[in-house]
Scaffold this active site. Sequence first.
Site, PDB file in Angstrom:
ATOM      1  N   TYR A 464     -64.689 -41.818  13.033  1.00 29.40           N
ATOM      2  CA  TYR A 464     -65.478 -40.553  11.662  1.00 29.40           C
ATOM      3  C   TYR A 464     -66.391 -39.630  12.578  1.00 29.40           C
ATOM      4  O   TYR A 464     -67.452 -39.131  11.965  1.00 29.40           O
ATOM      5  CB  TYR A 464     -66.562 -41.417  10.532  1.00 29.40           C
ATOM      6  CG  TYR A 464     -65.794 -43.044  10.723  1.00 29.40           C
ATOM      7  CD1 TYR A 464     -65.256 -42.844  10.269  1.00 29.40           C
ATOM      8  CD2 TYR A 464     -66.780 -43.884  10.792  1.00 29.40           C
ATOM      9  CE1 TYR A 464     -64.421 -44.288   9.267  1.00 29.40           C
ATOM     10  CE2 TYR A 464     -66.468 -45.013  10.013  1.00 29.40           C
ATOM     11  CZ  TYR A 464     -65.251 -45.582   9.742  1.00 29.40           C
ATOM     12  OH  TYR A 464     -64.234 -46.834   9.345  1.00 29.40           O
ATOM     13  N   HIS A 465     -65.874 -38.898  13.903  1.00 31.90           N
ATOM     14  CA  HIS A 465     -66.328 -37.607  14.101  1.00 31.90           C
ATOM     15  C   HIS A 465     -65.484 -36.518  14.194  1.00 31.90           C
ATOM     16  O   HIS A 465     -64.994 -35.933  15.071  1.00 31.90           O
ATOM     17  CB  HIS A 465     -67.247 -38.153  15.132  1.00 31.90           C
ATOM     18  CG  HIS A 465     -67.883 -38.821  15.382  1.00 31.90           C
ATOM     19  ND1 HIS A 465     -68.450 -40.142  16.353  1.00 31.90           N
ATOM     20  CD2 HIS A 465     -69.198 -39.421  14.558  1.00 31.90           C
ATOM     21  CE1 HIS A 465     -69.348 -41.038  16.115  1.00 31.90           C
ATOM     22  NE2 HIS A 465     -69.544 -40.365  14.622  1.00 31.90           N
ATOM     23  N   PRO A 466     -65.141 -35.836  12.879  1.00 34.37           N
ATOM     24  CA  PRO A 466     -63.544 -34.952  13.277  1.00 34.37           C
ATOM     25  C   PRO A 466     -64.603 -33.223  13.002  1.00 34.37           C
ATOM     26  O   PRO A 466     -65.689 -32.684  12.333  1.00 34.37           O
ATOM     27  CB  PRO A 466     -63.575 -34.850  11.999  1.00 34.37           C
ATOM     28  CG  PRO A 466     -63.834 -35.418  10.650  1.00 34.37           C
ATOM     29  CD  PRO A 466     -64.406 -36.742  11.631  1.00 34.37           C
TER      30      PRO A 466
END
Length: 528
Positions: A464-466
Amino acid sequence: MQQFDIIVVGGGSAGSAAAARLAEDGKRRVCLVEAGGKNEHIFTRTPGLIAMMPDKSNWAYDTEPMDALNGRVGYQPRGRGMGGSSATNGMVYIRGNPWDYDNWADLGCTGWAWKDVLPVFKRQENSRHGAGEHHGVGGPLHVNKQIEPCHVGEAFVAAAEQLQIPRNDDFNGARQEGMGIYDVTQNNGERWSSARAFIDPIKDQPNLEIKTDALVERIVVDNGRATGVVIKRGRKQETLHASGGVVLSAGAFGSPQILMLSGIGPSEELLRHGIDVILDKPAVGADLQDHCDYLTGYELDDPSLFGGSLKVALRVAKAFVEHRLHRTGMLTTNYAESGGFVTLRPDAPAPDIQFHFIRAIIQNHGRDKLKESGFSLHVCVLRPESRGWVKLNSANPADAPAINPNFLSDPRDMELMIDAAQLMNRIAETPPLSDLGAKDRNPIDYNDRAAVEARIREVADTIYHPVGTCRMGPNADDVVDPTLAFRGIDNLWVADASIMPRLVSGNTNAPSIMIGERCGDFVKAALG
Ligand SMILES: Cc1cc2nc3c(=O)[nH]c(=O)nc-3n(C[C@H](O)[C@H](O)[C@H](O)COP(=O)(O)OP(=O)(O)OC[C@H]3O[C@@H](n4cnc5c(N)ncnc54)[C@H](O)[C@@H]3O)c2cc1C
């Protein structure tokens, strides 16, 4: 028609901080426009109720099929509503490694070296570590110790210690390397989202207008200058005007999507959807980087762990009462309780993998509701070589963007991921964690690299770190310059995770908040 000095698009981690910075001195009329709701319910505020967040608080994107993941479609949850992803995330407070920011500066992002960003992190913080070289107190963002982390997550740290991975009590302190219990963005047992930290204290100021449930459809550009936005609230379309311009903080997927819908982006992609091209900008939506994550679930019948059984439901009901009364107990959990940073490659400038212990079995991003109690172990590649993209599915602003993180498309990422998975399994097989007798739900032979690789292709996906889809840089083809001003359109800024030229070595909430607040300063300086 409504008139403001500045419009901030998106009330997430960065947007809340940017809007607060712009509004706090009362000198400008600021409008903050957020597609989702106010997010003031107990599911946001009670950390352990994250799994019960209403669907409308999540954009819940599916990705394109990814070649290196056997053609699987990935999942990209994103917070929708005030606080954005900081209202739905794991609350782990990590800034990244000082090297990350020095590297940004070396890439030409003047003013973004560690010495430049550290003071901003410090002034934002109200840290349990107290004021000092690495931390600040008195800031709006509360960063605290977890109130009641479970003993199994502690056993994970202790097992790593047995393998000579040192214990670390402060990953944002003198040294990032090591394992420990994460600090969290919580205050008095409640989630401390960016909206709560930055917007709540000033939300009644007359110069700040917050429009929730308002989808920004496009930016209005007149003669090369951003002058407002078109929003949709219910069925009603409105145009908001801003004499000073627009700050785009819609996140790594939302910001490039809005730009493309506004005619700013790769011209081929825009024309394919019948959108008039205002500015051909191939870097919009390019360079998507994200932390690809390998995970394994372990079954363990332990009263401190979560699961879907009746027994656990009763425990949670009791914990709910405790949390309402005292803000303590197991519902203060952020789930991602422990973990840490390890350097596997001898030539790596900073730790290259990160672990997360999660206090429940996570399968299919928690969307598979499992009866069994247990935990999962996660490991991700911190500075991936693989690059993905964000494009459009259609010219309709209500449609999701097309997203392809292209995970593990670069073989170097896969090689590192295999080593990381092997180390994670070694930790799981080391006391005191191994003494607990947990059952690996998907045992494989970790000595067999081909078997590990096959398993990674079957289960890996985002943690979840785009970032990177509106990259900052020194060149004309970069999306924003080092003051976050858009290159090619005046009075437009981008401030969110999308501007990171390279993914930081850690979780991305604190860096996004730092980016948001700095943008507020840049805009003030530009507008005078
Ligand atoms: C499930 C999950 C767990 C995570 N766990 C952690 C963690 O433990 N620690 C950590 O550091 N990081 C974590 N992250 C990552 C971190 O939360 C994000 O990197 C960070 O919040 C990104 O900030 P942002 O401002 O770029 O975007 P966001 O916070 O996502 O904000 C974007 C905002 O823009 C709004 N928006 C989008 N499009 C429009 C539109 N068209 N019109 C109006 N508004 C719009 C959105 O609704 C949203 O509110 C996690 C993320 C997720 C999803």
